[in-house]
Design an enzyme around this catalytic site. Structure first.
Site, mmCIF file in Angstrom:
data_model
loop_
_atom_site.group_PDB
_atom_site.id
_atom_site.type_symbol
_atom_site.label_atom_id
_atom_site.label_comp_id
_atom_site.label_asym_id
_atom_site.label_seq_id
_atom_site.Cartn_x
_atom_site.Cartn_y
_atom_site.Cartn_z
ATOM 1 N N LYS A 11 0.829 -1.215 0.000
ATOM 2 C CA LYS A 11 0.000 0.000 0.000
ATOM 3 C C LYS A 11 0.867 1.271 0.000
ATOM 4 O O LYS A 11 2.079 1.212 0.239
ATOM 5 C CB LYS A 11 -0.936 -0.048 1.219
ATOM 6 C CG LYS A 11 -1.949 -1.208 1.161
ATOM 7 C CD LYS A 11 -2.924 -1.164 2.336
ATOM 8 C CE LYS A 11 -3.928 -2.314 2.266
ATOM 9 N NZ LYS A 11 -4.934 -2.240 3.362
ATOM 10 N N TYR A 51 -12.436 -2.184 -3.373
ATOM 11 C CA TYR A 51 -12.931 -2.236 -1.991
ATOM 12 C C TYR A 51 -14.452 -2.076 -1.900
ATOM 13 O O TYR A 51 -14.960 -1.687 -0.847
ATOM 14 C CB TYR A 51 -12.216 -1.176 -1.148
ATOM 15 C CG TYR A 51 -10.847 -1.634 -0.640
ATOM 16 C CD1 TYR A 51 -10.714 -2.767 0.173
ATOM 17 C CD2 TYR A 51 -9.685 -0.922 -0.941
ATOM 18 C CE1 TYR A 51 -9.474 -3.182 0.646
ATOM 19 C CE2 TYR A 51 -8.435 -1.336 -0.459
ATOM 20 C CZ TYR A 51 -8.354 -2.471 0.336
ATOM 21 O OH TYR A 51 -7.127 -2.891 0.818
ATOM 22 N N PHE A 59 -15.346 3.973 6.992
ATOM 23 C CA PHE A 59 -13.983 4.313 6.573
ATOM 24 C C PHE A 59 -13.775 4.185 5.061
ATOM 25 O O PHE A 59 -12.660 4.374 4.576
ATOM 26 C CB PHE A 59 -12.959 3.447 7.321
ATOM 27 C CG PHE A 59 -13.155 1.959 7.163
ATOM 28 C CD1 PHE A 59 -12.728 1.294 6.026
ATOM 29 C CD2 PHE A 59 -13.771 1.223 8.173
ATOM 30 C CE1 PHE A 59 -12.917 -0.073 5.878
ATOM 31 C CE2 PHE A 59 -13.968 -0.149 8.032
ATOM 32 C CZ PHE A 59 -13.538 -0.794 6.876
ATOM 33 N N ARG A 87 -2.039 -14.360 4.721
ATOM 34 C CA ARG A 87 -2.793 -13.678 5.789
ATOM 35 C C ARG A 87 -2.027 -13.803 7.119
ATOM 36 O O ARG A 87 -1.976 -12.861 7.908
ATOM 37 C CB ARG A 87 -4.198 -14.279 5.943
ATOM 38 C CG ARG A 87 -5.096 -14.114 4.725
ATOM 39 C CD ARG A 87 -5.637 -12.737 4.529
ATOM 40 N NE ARG A 87 -6.552 -12.309 5.560
ATOM 41 C CZ ARG A 87 -7.252 -11.166 5.501
ATOM 42 N NH1 ARG A 87 -7.124 -10.358 4.444
ATOM 43 N NH2 ARG A 87 -8.060 -10.814 6.458
ATOM 44 N N THR A 93 -5.374 -6.914 10.898
ATOM 45 C CA THR A 93 -5.647 -5.634 10.220
ATOM 46 C C THR A 93 -5.092 -4.468 11.020
ATOM 47 O O THR A 93 -4.475 -3.555 10.459
ATOM 48 C CB THR A 93 -7.179 -5.471 10.050
ATOM 49 O OG1 THR A 93 -7.712 -6.643 9.456
ATOM 50 C CG2 THR A 93 -7.508 -4.258 9.188
ATOM 51 N N ARG A 104 2.533 -6.415 9.301
ATOM 52 C CA ARG A 104 1.826 -5.261 9.878
ATOM 53 C C ARG A 104 2.396 -4.864 11.241
ATOM 54 O O ARG A 104 2.474 -3.682 11.554
ATOM 55 C CB ARG A 104 0.328 -5.554 9.936
ATOM 56 C CG ARG A 104 -0.314 -5.419 8.540
ATOM 57 C CD ARG A 104 -1.685 -5.977 8.486
ATOM 58 N NE ARG A 104 -2.416 -5.594 7.274
ATOM 59 C CZ ARG A 104 -3.557 -6.157 6.901
ATOM 60 N NH1 ARG A 104 -4.097 -7.106 7.633
ATOM 61 N NH2 ARG A 104 -4.161 -5.763 5.801
ATOM 62 N N ASN A 114 -2.022 0.286 6.721
ATOM 63 C CA ASN A 114 -1.482 -0.961 7.279
ATOM 64 C C ASN A 114 -0.630 -1.765 6.288
ATOM 65 O O ASN A 114 -0.518 -2.986 6.388
ATOM 66 C CB ASN A 114 -2.601 -1.799 7.900
ATOM 67 C CG ASN A 114 -3.661 -2.191 6.901
ATOM 68 O OD1 ASN A 114 -3.566 -1.866 5.723
ATOM 69 N ND2 ASN A 114 -4.675 -2.889 7.368
ATOM 70 N N HIS A 117 -2.187 -5.524 1.585
ATOM 71 C CA HIS A 117 -3.461 -6.219 1.406
ATOM 72 C C HIS A 117 -3.165 -7.653 1.007
ATOM 73 O O HIS A 117 -2.230 -7.896 0.244
ATOM 74 C CB HIS A 117 -4.297 -5.583 0.293
ATOM 75 C CG HIS A 117 -5.361 -6.514 -0.232
ATOM 76 N ND1 HIS A 117 -6.563 -6.699 0.404
ATOM 77 C CD2 HIS A 117 -5.366 -7.360 -1.294
ATOM 78 C CE1 HIS A 117 -7.265 -7.616 -0.263
ATOM 79 N NE2 HIS A 117 -6.558 -8.029 -1.302
ATOM 80 N N GLU A 128 -9.635 -10.776 -7.701
ATOM 81 C CA GLU A 128 -8.726 -9.625 -7.534
ATOM 82 C C GLU A 128 -7.560 -9.682 -8.523
ATOM 83 O O GLU A 128 -7.167 -8.658 -9.084
ATOM 84 C CB GLU A 128 -8.217 -9.596 -6.087
ATOM 85 C CG GLU A 128 -9.328 -9.271 -5.088
ATOM 86 C CD GLU A 128 -8.917 -9.440 -3.624
ATOM 87 O OE1 GLU A 128 -9.773 -9.225 -2.759
ATOM 88 O OE2 GLU A 128 -7.745 -9.786 -3.354
HETATM 89 P P1 ATP Z 1 -7.104 -5.971 3.393
HETATM 90 O O1 ATP Z 1 -8.469 -6.272 2.776
HETATM 91 O O2 ATP Z 1 -6.569 -4.621 2.975
HETATM 92 O O3 ATP Z 1 -6.141 -7.093 3.167
HETATM 93 P P2 ATP Z 1 -8.056 -6.853 5.936
HETATM 94 O O4 ATP Z 1 -8.708 -7.962 5.158
HETATM 95 O O5 ATP Z 1 -7.140 -7.221 7.047
HETATM 96 O O6 ATP Z 1 -7.266 -5.891 4.970
HETATM 97 P P3 ATP Z 1 -10.584 -5.492 5.944
HETATM 98 O O7 ATP Z 1 -11.564 -5.628 7.030
HETATM 99 O O8 ATP Z 1 -10.859 -6.181 4.641
HETATM 100 O O9 ATP Z 1 -9.146 -5.887 6.525
HETATM 101 O O10 ATP Z 1 -10.399 -3.936 5.672
HETATM 102 C C1 ATP Z 1 -9.862 -3.474 4.451
HETATM 103 C C2 ATP Z 1 -8.955 -2.306 4.734
HETATM 104 O O11 ATP Z 1 -9.723 -1.208 5.170
HETATM 105 C C3 ATP Z 1 -7.932 -2.514 5.845
HETATM 106 O O12 ATP Z 1 -6.778 -3.188 5.441
HETATM 107 C C4 ATP Z 1 -7.621 -1.092 6.245
HETATM 108 O O13 ATP Z 1 -6.715 -0.480 5.320
HETATM 109 C C5 ATP Z 1 -8.980 -0.436 6.096
HETATM 110 N N1 ATP Z 1 -9.688 -0.442 7.386
HETATM 111 C C6 ATP Z 1 -10.285 -1.496 7.986
HETATM 112 N N2 ATP Z 1 -10.833 -1.145 9.162
HETATM 113 C C7 ATP Z 1 -10.592 0.186 9.299
HETATM 114 C C8 ATP Z 1 -10.890 1.163 10.297
HETATM 115 N N3 ATP Z 1 -11.576 0.841 11.402
HETATM 116 N N4 ATP Z 1 -10.477 2.436 10.086
HETATM 117 C C9 ATP Z 1 -9.792 2.777 8.972
HETATM 118 N N5 ATP Z 1 -9.478 1.912 7.987
HETATM 119 C C10 ATP Z 1 -9.864 0.636 8.154
HETATM 120 MG MG MG Z 2 -9.919 -7.629 3.442
#
Ligand code: ATP
Ligand code: MG
Length: 140
Positions: A11, A51, A59, A87, A93, A104, A114, A117, A128
């Site tokens: 990212k 997304y 968010f 993962r 996350t 992370r 973070n 992805h 994807e």
């Molecule tokens: P990713 O999909 O990016 O691999 P993830 O699967 O661990 O991450 P998700 O729940 O899918 O987490 O959230 C997607 C992304 O949205 C997160 O990686 C983060 O960048 C952002 N995100 C998630 N929760 C929050 C939050 N509470 N506040 C701000 N950004 C958030």
């Molecule tokens: Mg995710």
């Protein structure tokens, strides 16, 4: 478990701090092979589509503007159990909850910024990967 592929993004917070090599080293040390990789600037439309499952989350706007704020590195990773393995290597996350040694925990700035992805299922990985790569550009 057979060899599978997952989709990864380094990212903007990672590219901004020149962490591509350091993160790729963690990926490769975990036994995942980087079989496609490209540095791009995600368009607003690409980030929104990528997304879209989070479109109703508070968010979402912040997430889309972050993902388009600088270059990202999109990747296809291949290996045994690649989706779950990556993962695990990424960590939770929220970096405050991520295990020691994970990407992370080591590099992420916050729950939003973070660093990486990774796909959450083999089915989503295929969707994807198709959004960013042609089959011919993946060299296994
Ligand atoms: P990713 O999909 O990016 O691999 P993830 O699967 O661990 O991450 P998700 O729940 O899918 O987490 O959230 C997607 C992304 O949205 C997160 O990686 C983060 O960048 C952002 N995100 C998630 N929760 C929050 C939050 N509470 N506040 C701000 N950004 C958030
Ligand atoms: Mg995710």
């Amino acid at each position: 478990m057979a060899t599978e592929r997952t989709f990864s993004i380094l990212k903007p917070d990672a590219t901004e701090r020149n962490l591509t090599g350091a993160i790729n080293a963690v990926i490769e040390e975990a036994g995942l092979r980087i079989v496609a990789q490209r540095r791009i600037r995600m368009s607003d439309a690409q980030a929104k589509k990528f997304y879209e499952v989070h479109a109703e989350r508070p968010f979402y706007g912040e997430l889309v503007s972050f993902m388009t704020s600088g270059p990202v590195v999109v990747q296809v990773l291949e290996g045994e159990n690649a989706v779950a393995k990556y993962r695990g290597v990424m960590g939770a996350t929220n970096p405050a909850q991520a295990d020691e040694g994970t990407i992370r925990k080591r590099f992420a700035k916050s729950v939003g910024e973070n660093s990486v992805h990774g796909s959450d299922s083999a089915e989503n990985a295929a969707i994807e990967i198709k959004q960013f790569f042609d089959d011919k550009d993946i060299v296994g």
